[in-house]
Write a protein that holds these residues in place. Structure first.
Motif, PDB file in Angstrom:
ATOM      1  N   GLN A  92      -5.119   1.711  -4.229  1.00 16.96           N
ATOM      2  CA  GLN A  92      -4.242   1.302  -3.125  1.00 16.96           C
ATOM      3  C   GLN A  92      -4.890   0.175  -2.325  1.00 16.96           C
ATOM      4  OE1 GLN A  92      -2.944   4.602  -0.600  1.00 16.96           O
ATOM      5  NE2 GLN A  92      -3.125   5.952  -2.364  1.00 16.96           N
ATOM      6  N   ARG A 101       0.836  -1.205   0.000  1.00 14.26           N
ATOM      7  CA  ARG A 101       0.000   0.000   0.000  1.00 14.26           C
ATOM      8  C   ARG A 101       0.871   1.256   0.000  1.00 14.26           C
ATOM      9  NH1 ARG A 101      -5.315   1.323   1.509  1.00 14.26           N
ATOM     10  NH2 ARG A 101      -5.712  -0.724   2.392  1.00 14.26           N
ATOM     11  N   ALA A 155       2.312   1.736  -3.457  1.00 14.75           N
ATOM     12  CA  ALA A 155       1.248   2.191  -4.365  1.00 14.75           C
ATOM     13  C   ALA A 155       0.938   3.673  -4.146  1.00 14.75           C
ATOM     14  CB  ALA A 155      -0.009   1.347  -4.167  1.00 14.75           C
ATOM     15  N   LYS A 156       0.904   4.109  -2.906  1.00 21.22           N
ATOM     16  CA  LYS A 156       0.630   5.520  -2.595  1.00 21.22           C
ATOM     17  C   LYS A 156       1.752   6.406  -3.137  1.00 21.22           C
ATOM     18  CE  LYS A 156      -0.393   8.638   1.219  1.00 21.22           C
ATOM     19  NZ  LYS A 156      -0.560   8.764   2.662  1.00 21.22           N
TER      20      LYS A 156
END
Length: 132
Positions: free
Chosen positions: A33, A20, A23-24
């Motif tokens: 995300q 996550r 991805a952010k």
């Protein structure tokens, strides 16, 4: 590239959390995300439920060589040398591309990619019919 040995549930949680974060950083929306984190978590938990050995790699990737990261790649390695035991039908709608390979010597490798999709952009003014 980050490598996660998946041997217990806390390893799956760590991989999901780091996926996550990556991805952010790349620029995925909050929804994407969440989809990426969910997919990583489910793959890791499936590995735990069927195998004693396996690992996962997560890394940012780009569509074109030399470009900045525009997506994420996750690879799961199931070290079981028998027949493939992981079924991926649930994952087809969650990823942009997915590949499964299996051989009797190395086990199963699952790779998925998710790409950042640019928001729809309209350069011309929006006019009602007849107002050009």
């Amino acid at each position: 590239m980050e490598i996660f040995q998946i041997q217990e549930k806390s390893d799956a949680i760590q991989a999901r959390h780091r996926g996550r974060e990556i991805a952010k950083t790349i620029g995925f929306s909050l929804v994407d995300q969440t989809v990426i984190a969910y997919t990583i978590s489910e793959l890791a938990l499936k590995l735990l439920s069927i195998s004693a050995k396996g690992h996962m790699t997560i890394r940012p990737v780009s569509l074109y060589k030399g470009d900045s990261a525009s997506g994420i790649e996750v690879r799961l390695f199931d070290h079981f040398k028998g027949p493939n035991r992981i079924h991926l039908q649930w994952m087809e709608k969650m990823t942009d591309s997915m590949e499964l390979s299996h051989d009797q010597m190395r086990g199963t490798m699952i790779t998925f990619h998710k790409w950042v999709h640019a928001p729809l952009r309209i350069d011309s003014p929006i006019c009602a019919a007849g107002e050009e």
